[in-house]
Design an enzyme around this catalytic site. Sequence first.
Site, PDB file in Angstrom:
ATOM      1  N   ASP A 100      39.094 -45.327  -4.920  1.00 20.08           N
ATOM      2  CA  ASP A 100      39.072 -46.332  -3.798  1.00 20.08           C
ATOM      3  C   ASP A 100      38.998 -47.737  -4.317  1.00 20.08           C
ATOM      4  OD1 ASP A 100      39.482 -47.280  -1.305  1.00 20.08           O
ATOM      5  OD2 ASP A 100      37.773 -46.368  -0.494  1.00 20.08           O
ATOM      6  N   GLN A 139      30.990 -49.245   9.180  1.00 16.44           N
ATOM      7  CA  GLN A 139      32.275 -49.423   9.450  1.00 16.44           C
ATOM      8  C   GLN A 139      32.475 -51.153   9.155  1.00 16.44           C
ATOM      9  OE1 GLN A 139      31.698 -46.405  10.423  1.00 16.44           O
ATOM     10  NE2 GLN A 139      33.434 -45.922   9.124  1.00 16.44           N
ATOM     11  N   GLY A 140      33.325 -51.524   8.392  1.00 19.79           N
ATOM     12  CA  GLY A 140      33.657 -53.022   8.138  1.00 19.79           C
ATOM     13  C   GLY A 140      32.926 -53.440   6.814  1.00 19.79           C
ATOM     14  N   ASP A 141      31.985 -52.686   6.374  1.00 16.69           N
ATOM     15  CA  ASP A 141      31.360 -53.036   5.061  1.00 16.69           C
ATOM     16  C   ASP A 141      32.210 -52.352   3.761  1.00 16.69           C
ATOM     17  OD1 ASP A 141      28.961 -54.133   5.885  1.00 16.69           O
ATOM     18  OD2 ASP A 141      28.078 -52.086   6.432  1.00 16.69           O
TER      19      ASP A 141
HETATM   20  N1  ARG Z   1      35.022 -46.794   5.544  1.00 17.24           N
HETATM   21  C1  ARG Z   1      34.161 -47.670   6.168  1.00 17.24           C
HETATM   22  C2  ARG Z   1      34.982 -48.995   6.202  1.00 17.24           C
HETATM   23  O1  ARG Z   1      36.171 -49.031   6.051  1.00 17.24           O
HETATM   24  C3  ARG Z   1      32.813 -47.509   5.351  1.00 17.24           C
HETATM   25  C4  ARG Z   1      32.184 -46.475   5.933  1.00 17.24           C
HETATM   26  C5  ARG Z   1      30.696 -46.527   4.891  1.00 17.24           C
HETATM   27  N2  ARG Z   1      30.067 -45.409   5.655  1.00 17.24           N
HETATM   28  C6  ARG Z   1      28.821 -44.923   5.274  1.00 17.24           C
HETATM   29  N3  ARG Z   1      28.199 -44.249   5.928  1.00 17.24           N
HETATM   30  N4  ARG Z   1      28.147 -45.601   4.204  1.00 17.24           N
HETATM   31  O2  ARG Z   1      34.347 -49.929   6.478  1.00 17.24           O
END
Ligand code: ARG
Length: 265
Positions: free
Chosen positions: A122, A209-211
């Site tokens: 990723d 989400q968003g990070d």
């Molecule tokens: N997939 C998420 C995004 O697109 C990031 C998720 C990170 N989640 C976590 N529990 N650390 O932003």
Amino acid sequence: MVRWRRLIGLAAAALTAVTVGSFTLAAPASAAPEGAVTPLVVGGTRAAQGEFPFMVRLSMGCGGSLYSPRLVLTAAHCVGSTGTNTSITATLGVVDLQSSSRIQVRSNYVYRAPGYNGNGKDWALIRLATPVTGLATLPIATTTAYDSGTFTIAGWGAAREGGAQQRYLLKATVPFVDDASCDASYGGDVIVNEEICAGYASGGTDTCQGDSGGPMFRRDASNAWIQVGITSWGNGCARPNYPGVYTQVSTFATAIASAAASLGG
Ligand code: ARG
């Protein structure tokens, strides 16, 4: 643990405005109770202007890090396929995304990790149309020497699960979680040679989400910041016994460097 969790990402949500799973991504956060400590990444605090000069916000709703004046390192799940791409705007140089001193630059090319299929690998590089020279870049870890200890996470993503994107950059620290225990938490879904986990067993502090695409980093032996992870996925955010899962940068350091060279550095 089901594979679809890997697909939960603001990137897709921002483009399609759908509800994914049990919660709507980028939904407005409800107001914090009076006198409550504002939860900031999740469980973090505001970063100071200039504290992490390499942090990048990307217009599809992801984070990134400045790898070189022309290249932003992010997550593969934040971008489309490899090729010419002028659709992404990168915002740099500010903790406040609305600041009049922000730098905004368009992309001209995306390089997505070869073989990326939604599981592992990723990472991606975004080439900027014009170089950004006034900001410190973030070197990547080229060995596993720094794949342990305490990490810093940062981003403009949700400050709680299901919460709103943030205007101001948030930061937090999280401890390394070993491969075996992380993989056990996720029922064997972690690709331990390609992913590195971090978080407290009790939860409470995490990316969200968003990070995604943003860096997880720590100090090296010379006390300089070095990137060890790329925010990738998790089960919800900051839940007990579900650490955040990050692309293990050291695994891909050679591939990232050669891709960067092929993009002009
Ligand atoms: N997939 C998420 C995004 O697109 C990031 C998720 C990170 N989640 C976590 N529990 N650390 O932003």
